[in-house]
Write a protein that holds these residues in place. Structure first.
Motif, PDB file in Angstrom:
ATOM      1  N   UNK A 152     -14.821   4.842  -3.611  1.00 16.85           N
ATOM      2  CA  UNK A 152     -15.570   5.703  -2.703  1.00 16.85           C
ATOM      3  C   UNK A 152     -15.689   5.048  -1.338  1.00 16.85           C
ATOM      4  N   UNK A 153     -15.728   5.893  -0.307  1.00 14.17           N
ATOM      5  CA  UNK A 153     -15.941   5.394   1.045  1.00 14.17           C
ATOM      6  C   UNK A 153     -14.823   5.790   1.988  1.00 14.17           C
ATOM      7  N   UNK A 154     -14.984   5.462   3.269  1.00 16.39           N
ATOM      8  CA  UNK A 154     -13.997   5.842   4.274  1.00 16.39           C
ATOM      9  C   UNK A 154     -12.765   4.938   4.300  1.00 16.39           C
ATOM     10  N   UNK A 155     -12.527   4.216   3.206  1.00 14.96           N
ATOM     11  CA  UNK A 155     -11.333   3.376   3.115  1.00 14.96           C
ATOM     12  C   UNK A 155     -10.489   3.690   1.896  1.00 14.96           C
ATOM     13  N   UNK A 156     -10.765   4.823   1.239  1.00 10.48           N
ATOM     14  CA  UNK A 156     -10.080   5.110  -0.027  1.00 10.48           C
ATOM     15  C   UNK A 156      -8.575   5.304   0.146  1.00 10.48           C
ATOM     16  N   UNK A 157      -8.134   5.748   1.318  1.00 11.23           N
ATOM     17  CA  UNK A 157      -6.698   5.941   1.515  1.00 11.23           C
ATOM     18  C   UNK A 157      -5.933   4.630   1.402  1.00 11.23           C
ATOM     19  N   UNK A 158      -6.616   3.519   1.600  1.00  9.29           N
ATOM     20  CA  UNK A 158      -5.967   2.211   1.493  1.00  9.29           C
ATOM     21  C   UNK A 158      -5.593   1.862   0.057  1.00  9.29           C
ATOM     22  N   UNK A 159      -6.237   2.517  -0.914  1.00  7.09           N
ATOM     23  CA  UNK A 159      -6.034   2.110  -2.311  1.00  7.09           C
ATOM     24  C   UNK A 159      -5.603   3.260  -3.223  1.00  7.09           C
ATOM     25  N   UNK A 160      -5.340   4.433  -2.657  1.00  8.13           N
ATOM     26  CA  UNK A 160      -4.924   5.565  -3.503  1.00  8.13           C
ATOM     27  C   UNK A 160      -3.688   5.211  -4.321  1.00  8.13           C
ATOM     28  N   UNK A 161      -2.711   4.576  -3.698  1.00  9.20           N
ATOM     29  CA  UNK A 161      -1.478   4.232  -4.416  1.00  9.20           C
ATOM     30  C   UNK A 161      -1.707   3.102  -5.422  1.00  9.20           C
ATOM     31  N   UNK A 162      -2.659   2.224  -5.129  1.00 12.70           N
ATOM     32  CA  UNK A 162      -2.935   1.100  -6.037  1.00 12.70           C
ATOM     33  C   UNK A 162      -3.651   1.569  -7.298  1.00 12.70           C
ATOM     34  N   UNK A 163      -4.530   2.563  -7.144  1.00 17.76           N
ATOM     35  CA  UNK A 163      -5.357   3.031  -8.270  1.00 17.76           C
ATOM     36  C   UNK A 163      -5.182   4.549  -8.426  1.00 17.76           C
ATOM     37  N   UNK A 164      -4.013   5.012  -8.849  1.00 14.23           N
ATOM     38  CA  UNK A 164      -3.754   6.457  -8.895  1.00 14.23           C
ATOM     39  C   UNK A 164      -4.626   7.212  -9.885  1.00 14.23           C
TER      40      UNK A 164
END
Length: 211
Positions: A152-164
């Motif tokens: 959660x938070x305004x940085x989720x796009x950084x980890x979408x691919x890491x944690x699909x």
């Protein structure tokens, strides 16, 4: 207990008034700049909607970062000045804790903010309970964190691919109502309203010198 909550640390200017957990009024406006000009009028509007005078408040809650250096100081300065004028406690809360508390989920999770310059501000949680401290992490090191059930938070796009498979909440900031509710039972002595800076500011003095 009547709580005024203020959050200007991230991409929203947010205010809420809660009375023992019951929401009296709340407002949030998206902005990356201009918190200083908008905060006081927004607080006045929310207090009027709640039909309260400032003297009716028992506590003030404010986010202390991590987040924007300028933004978080706007909220902190306003909250501390108002608390001093009213002679009531001002409690500070970590922005990542408020993000996690805004839409609680079960299991291990990660709240994160895009800190730019190849970094993210990150904190781990079990449900909405913090596990460890907030920290600045290099983007290449995010893959080494335990796989979360939610992010959660305004940085989720950084980890979408890491944690699909993670449940994703791409909120711009925490909910001021969640911030206010955390302040109802909190010990003021354990929540000093002091800014949380996890790295040096991006701004430079003339000649590229760090301030």
């Amino acid at each position: 207990m009547r709580i005024l909550a203020i959050d200007t640390a991230l991409g929203l200017c947010s205010v809420a008034v809660v009375d023992d957990g019951r929401v009296l009024a709340t407002a949030s406006e998206a902005m990356q700049m201009g918190h200083q000009e908008r905060l006081a009028p927004l607080v006045a509007e929310v207090m009027a909607e709640a039909n309260l005078a400032f003297a009716d408040l028992d506590r003030i809650a404010v986010t202390v970062g991590p987040g924007s250096f300028t933004g978080l100081r706007v909220g902190l300065s306003f909250a501390k000045g108002l608390g001093m004028a009213l002679d009531i406690p001002v409690l500070g809360f970590d922005s990542l804790v408020v993000i996690a508390a805004s839409a609680p989920r079960a299991g291990p999770g990660l709240a994160l903010i895009d800190a730019r310059r190849g970094q993210a501000y990150v904190r781990s949680f079990e449900d909405d309970r913090p596990v460890g401290d907030s920290q600045a992490v290099r983007l290449e090191d995010l893959a080494g964190l335990a796989s979360p059930a939610w992010v959660a938070g305004p940085g989720v796009d950084l980890v979408r691919a890491l944690y699909p498979d993670a449940d994703v909440d791409a909120r711009l900031a925490g909910d001021p109502v969640a911030l206010a509710r955390r302040a109802v039972q909190a010990d003021p002595g354990a929540h000093a309203p002091a800014p949380v800076y996890l790295r040096a500011p991006d701004a430079k003095l003339p000649g590229g010198i760090d301030p």
